[in-house]
Design a protein around this motif. Structure first.
Motif, PDB file in Angstrom:
ATOM      1  N   ALA A 190     -51.846  -1.815 -36.857  1.00  0.00           N
ATOM      2  CA  ALA A 190     -51.945  -2.506 -35.571  1.00  0.00           C
ATOM      3  C   ALA A 190     -52.730  -1.696 -34.552  1.00  0.00           C
ATOM      4  O   ALA A 190     -53.498  -2.249 -33.754  1.00  0.00           O
ATOM      5  N   THR A 191     -52.549  -0.373 -34.570  1.00  0.00           N
ATOM      6  CA  THR A 191     -53.190   0.482 -33.564  1.00  0.00           C
ATOM      7  C   THR A 191     -54.479   1.124 -34.061  1.00  0.00           C
ATOM      8  O   THR A 191     -55.276   1.601 -33.257  1.00  0.00           O
ATOM      9  N   GLN A 192     -54.644   1.160 -35.394  1.00  0.00           N
ATOM     10  CA  GLN A 192     -55.764   1.873 -36.021  1.00  0.00           C
ATOM     11  C   GLN A 192     -55.754   3.363 -35.674  1.00  0.00           C
ATOM     12  O   GLN A 192     -56.797   4.028 -35.676  1.00  0.00           O
ATOM     13  N   ALA A 193     -54.574   3.868 -35.344  1.00  0.00           N
ATOM     14  CA  ALA A 193     -54.443   5.293 -35.051  1.00  0.00           C
ATOM     15  C   ALA A 193     -54.565   6.105 -36.335  1.00  0.00           C
ATOM     16  O   ALA A 193     -54.246   5.630 -37.430  1.00  0.00           O
ATOM     17  N   ASP A 194     -55.009   7.332 -36.202  1.00  0.00           N
ATOM     18  CA  ASP A 194     -55.161   8.201 -37.363  1.00  0.00           C
ATOM     19  C   ASP A 194     -53.834   8.809 -37.801  1.00  0.00           C
ATOM     20  O   ASP A 194     -53.651   9.140 -38.966  1.00  0.00           O
ATOM     21  N   MET A 195     -52.912   8.932 -36.851  1.00  0.00           N
ATOM     22  CA  MET A 195     -51.574   9.447 -37.157  1.00  0.00           C
ATOM     23  C   MET A 195     -50.553   8.685 -36.334  1.00  0.00           C
ATOM     24  O   MET A 195     -50.781   8.388 -35.169  1.00  0.00           O
ATOM     25  N   VAL A 196     -49.416   8.375 -36.970  1.00  0.00           N
ATOM     26  CA  VAL A 196     -48.359   7.608 -36.311  1.00  0.00           C
ATOM     27  C   VAL A 196     -47.036   8.345 -36.486  1.00  0.00           C
ATOM     28  O   VAL A 196     -46.672   8.712 -37.602  1.00  0.00           O
ATOM     29  N   GLY A 197     -46.337   8.562 -35.381  1.00  0.00           N
ATOM     30  CA  GLY A 197     -45.046   9.226 -35.427  1.00  0.00           C
ATOM     31  C   GLY A 197     -43.922   8.280 -35.072  1.00  0.00           C
ATOM     32  O   GLY A 197     -44.143   7.193 -34.525  1.00  0.00           O
ATOM     33  N   GLY A 198     -42.707   8.695 -35.401  1.00  0.00           N
ATOM     34  CA  GLY A 198     -41.522   7.922 -35.061  1.00  0.00           C
ATOM     35  C   GLY A 198     -40.390   8.845 -34.654  1.00  0.00           C
ATOM     36  O   GLY A 198     -40.450  10.060 -34.871  1.00  0.00           O
ATOM     37  N   PRO A 199     -39.335   8.303 -34.074  1.00  0.00           N
ATOM     38  CA  PRO A 199     -38.242   9.137 -33.559  1.00  0.00           C
ATOM     39  C   PRO A 199     -37.362   9.732 -34.647  1.00  0.00           C
ATOM     40  O   PRO A 199     -37.158   9.139 -35.696  1.00  0.00           O
ATOM     41  N   GLN A 200     -36.878  10.932 -34.352  1.00  0.00           N
ATOM     42  CA  GLN A 200     -35.879  11.602 -35.175  1.00  0.00           C
ATOM     43  C   GLN A 200     -34.583  11.578 -34.369  1.00  0.00           C
ATOM     44  O   GLN A 200     -34.406  12.360 -33.438  1.00  0.00           O
ATOM     45  N   LEU A 201     -33.693  10.665 -34.727  1.00  0.00           N
ATOM     46  CA  LEU A 201     -32.481  10.443 -33.950  1.00  0.00           C
ATOM     47  C   LEU A 201     -31.370  11.363 -34.450  1.00  0.00           C
ATOM     48  O   LEU A 201     -31.020  11.331 -35.633  1.00  0.00           O
ATOM     49  N   PRO A 202     -30.805  12.188 -33.571  1.00  0.00           N
ATOM     50  CA  PRO A 202     -29.806  13.169 -34.025  1.00  0.00           C
ATOM     51  C   PRO A 202     -28.480  12.527 -34.405  1.00  0.00           C
ATOM     52  O   PRO A 202     -27.989  11.621 -33.727  1.00  0.00           O
ATOM     53  N   VAL A 203     -27.928  13.006 -35.507  1.00  0.00           N
ATOM     54  CA  VAL A 203     -26.572  12.639 -35.931  1.00  0.00           C
ATOM     55  C   VAL A 203     -25.804  13.951 -36.053  1.00  0.00           C
ATOM     56  O   VAL A 203     -26.058  14.750 -36.959  1.00  0.00           O
ATOM     57  N   PHE A 204     -24.886  14.184 -35.135  1.00  0.00           N
ATOM     58  CA  PHE A 204     -24.212  15.469 -35.047  1.00  0.00           C
ATOM     59  C   PHE A 204     -23.029  15.537 -36.008  1.00  0.00           C
ATOM     60  O   PHE A 204     -22.154  14.667 -36.007  1.00  0.00           O
ATOM     61  N   GLU A 205     -23.020  16.574 -36.839  1.00  0.00           N
ATOM     62  CA  GLU A 205     -21.916  16.766 -37.774  1.00  0.00           C
ATOM     63  C   GLU A 205     -20.603  17.004 -37.031  1.00  0.00           C
ATOM     64  O   GLU A 205     -19.553  16.534 -37.459  1.00  0.00           O
ATOM     65  N   ASP A 206     -20.679  17.735 -35.933  1.00  0.00           N
ATOM     66  CA  ASP A 206     -19.515  17.961 -35.084  1.00  0.00           C
ATOM     67  C   ASP A 206     -19.546  16.935 -33.961  1.00  0.00           C
ATOM     68  O   ASP A 206     -20.450  16.934 -33.126  1.00  0.00           O
ATOM     69  N   MET A 207     -18.585  16.041 -33.933  1.00  0.00           N
ATOM     70  CA  MET A 207     -18.582  14.963 -32.957  1.00  0.00           C
ATOM     71  C   MET A 207     -18.559  15.468 -31.522  1.00  0.00           C
ATOM     72  O   MET A 207     -19.002  14.786 -30.607  1.00  0.00           O
ATOM     73  N   SER A 208     -18.059  16.684 -31.313  1.00  0.00           N
ATOM     74  CA  SER A 208     -18.058  17.241 -29.963  1.00  0.00           C
ATOM     75  C   SER A 208     -19.471  17.549 -29.479  1.00  0.00           C
ATOM     76  O   SER A 208     -19.690  17.779 -28.290  1.00  0.00           O
ATOM     77  N   GLY A 209     -20.416  17.533 -30.415  1.00  0.00           N
ATOM     78  CA  GLY A 209     -21.803  17.803 -30.038  1.00  0.00           C
ATOM     79  C   GLY A 209     -22.544  16.594 -29.514  1.00  0.00           C
ATOM     80  O   GLY A 209     -23.724  16.692 -29.163  1.00  0.00           O
ATOM     81  N   GLN A 210     -21.891  15.452 -29.442  1.00  0.00           N
ATOM     82  CA  GLN A 210     -22.560  14.226 -29.006  1.00  0.00           C
ATOM     83  C   GLN A 210     -23.202  14.362 -27.630  1.00  0.00           C
ATOM     84  O   GLN A 210     -24.216  13.731 -27.351  1.00  0.00           O
ATOM     85  N   LYS A 211     -22.603  15.185 -26.765  1.00  0.00           N
ATOM     86  CA  LYS A 211     -23.151  15.330 -25.418  1.00  0.00           C
ATOM     87  C   LYS A 211     -24.581  15.862 -25.432  1.00  0.00           C
ATOM     88  O   LYS A 211     -25.366  15.584 -24.529  1.00  0.00           O
ATOM     89  N   TRP A 212     -24.928  16.615 -26.488  1.00  0.00           N
ATOM     90  CA  TRP A 212     -26.265  17.210 -26.551  1.00  0.00           C
ATOM     91  C   TRP A 212     -27.337  16.183 -26.890  1.00  0.00           C
ATOM     92  O   TRP A 212     -28.517  16.492 -26.831  1.00  0.00           O
ATOM     93  N   LYS A 213     -26.913  14.983 -27.223  1.00  0.00           N
ATOM     94  CA  LYS A 213     -27.874  13.927 -27.568  1.00  0.00           C
ATOM     95  C   LYS A 213     -28.852  13.666 -26.429  1.00  0.00           C
ATOM     96  O   LYS A 213     -29.979  13.225 -26.651  1.00  0.00           O
ATOM     97  N   ARG A 214     -28.429  13.951 -25.196  1.00  0.00           N
ATOM     98  CA  ARG A 214     -29.270  13.708 -24.023  1.00  0.00           C
ATOM     99  C   ARG A 214     -30.143  14.896 -23.666  1.00  0.00           C
ATOM    100  O   ARG A 214     -30.921  14.834 -22.725  1.00  0.00           O
ATOM    101  N   HIS A 215     -29.990  15.998 -24.400  1.00  0.00           N
ATOM    102  CA  HIS A 215     -30.776  17.204 -24.113  1.00  0.00           C
ATOM    103  C   HIS A 215     -32.205  17.044 -24.645  1.00  0.00           C
ATOM    104  O   HIS A 215     -32.407  16.486 -25.724  1.00  0.00           O
ATOM    105  N   PRO A 216     -33.210  17.523 -23.906  1.00  0.00           N
ATOM    106  CA  PRO A 216     -34.615  17.372 -24.351  1.00  0.00           C
ATOM    107  C   PRO A 216     -34.903  17.928 -25.739  1.00  0.00           C
ATOM    108  O   PRO A 216     -35.836  17.469 -26.405  1.00  0.00           O
ATOM    109  N   VAL A 217     -34.126  18.904 -26.182  1.00  0.00           N
ATOM    110  CA  VAL A 217     -34.327  19.462 -27.518  1.00  0.00           C
ATOM    111  C   VAL A 217     -34.102  18.404 -28.598  1.00  0.00           C
ATOM    112  O   VAL A 217     -34.694  18.459 -29.677  1.00  0.00           O
TER     113      VAL A 217
END
Length: 329
Positions: free
Chosen positions: A136-163
């Protein structure tokens, strides 16, 4: 096992299609994650793109070979066009380079490669979405999101961190990409870029992919993003420690300085980069407050500060090699 050079050996191969019919190759580097690489492979072989595809798994632990053995067992039970190779030189850039080169040498009519990491799980329409976005874009490279799934549920808050947040939110052309963990690279890029594709100088720092994109952009190649082609990235508990997140933020800053030095290594260029780092340090407080308000995460407010500090540390050769010790990364 068949050696095809000093640095690469073929560990296992299955051929169902004629090699000339394969137009798309999924490249999967692995290092000491035998259980998770099976999870990744299950989501790869279930893909149904409109073109014939193969999978190249690159084992980067030539002593343990746990990933290679796991992949071989998987392919014996799930026959598909696949190759498992060993990249004998340790380092993620060596692994990527080995996989990309093997894809090119094995499949003469290759049109593109899609890269996924061994701590990721592909969405059901992952390959289709990458291919569709490229067409559709004829781009040479196409990326997609890497959505975090935290093994420790207490880590969910870090989902909003830029890292952990994706670089872009909407589908369409973008200025550049940053990560190789979820990307489609077309044949014209692979044919045009010099080898090694990823510079081994970044093996244990990270950023070899960002450097590759930067050099590709200088050659005029284009980029796009598709939010539909997501992968789920497993985040171990150790990566939710404040110390790890701080180290990753510092590293991100250091990589940006290194890339700017490479683009302009002159004295004037270095002065410009140093001045930019100082300006970012000065702006870190208001930017951090804004990010804190946006994410509701106080720790996220320190991200811009650590990036600026990392940039300045790199000026003096102080760069954290986060990938040097895999057990702590």
């Amino acid at each position: 096992m068949t050696s095809i050079g000093q640095d690469i050996s073929v560990y296992f191969r299955t051929e169902l299609e004629d090699a000339g019919d394969i137009e798309l190759v999924v490249v999967l580097p692995t290092f000491r994650r035998p259980e998770h690489v099976i999870k990744t492979l299950k989501t790869i072989v279930s893909q149904r793109p409109d073109v014939a595809f193969a999978t190249v798994v690159i084992e980067n632990d030539d002593e343990g070979l746990a990933g290679a053995a796991a992949a071989k067992d998987f392919f014996l039970g799930h026959p598909s066009d696949s190759i498992v190779i060993i990249a004998h030189q340790r380092g993620n850039c060596y692994a990527y380079n080995a996989g990309w080169a093997m894809a090119l040498e094995t499949y003469p009519n290759l049109r593109a490669i899609a890269i996924i990491d061994d701590d990721e799980i592909a969405s059901p329409e992952w390959l289709d979405c990458l291919v569709t976005a490229q067409q559709a874009t004829q781009a040479d490279m196409v990326g997609g999101p890497q959505l975090p799934v935290f093994e420790d549920m207490s880590g969910q808050k870090w989902k909003r961190h830029p890292v952990f947040t994706p670089h872009y939110e909407t589908t369409g052309p973008v200025p550049i990409l940053f990560s190789s963990g979820n990307v489609l690279v077309t044949r014209r890029v692979l044919d045009a870029m010099p080898r090694p594709f990823l510079d081994p100088a970044f093996n244990f720092i990270g950023g070899g992919d960002a450097d590759f994109y930067s050099r590709s952009k200088e050659k005029g190649f284009s980029f796009a993003w598709t939010k539909e082609a997501w992968v789920a990235e497993t985040v171990p508990a150790r990566r939710t420690n404040a110390s790890w997140i701080r180290a990753r933020s510092l590293r991100n800053g250091a990589i940006s300085t290194m890339l700017e030095h490479r683009r302009d290594p002159s004295f004037g260029g270095r002065v410009k980069t140093f001045g930019k780092s100082l300006a970012l340090l000065g702006a870190a407080i208001p930017r951090g407050i804004k990010l804190w308000r946006k994410t509701g995460l106080a720790a996220a407010g320190l991200y811009h500060f650590y990036v600026a500090v990392g940039r300045l540390m790199a000026e003096f050769g102080l760069v954290n090699e986060q990938y040097r010790n895999p057990e702590k990364n």
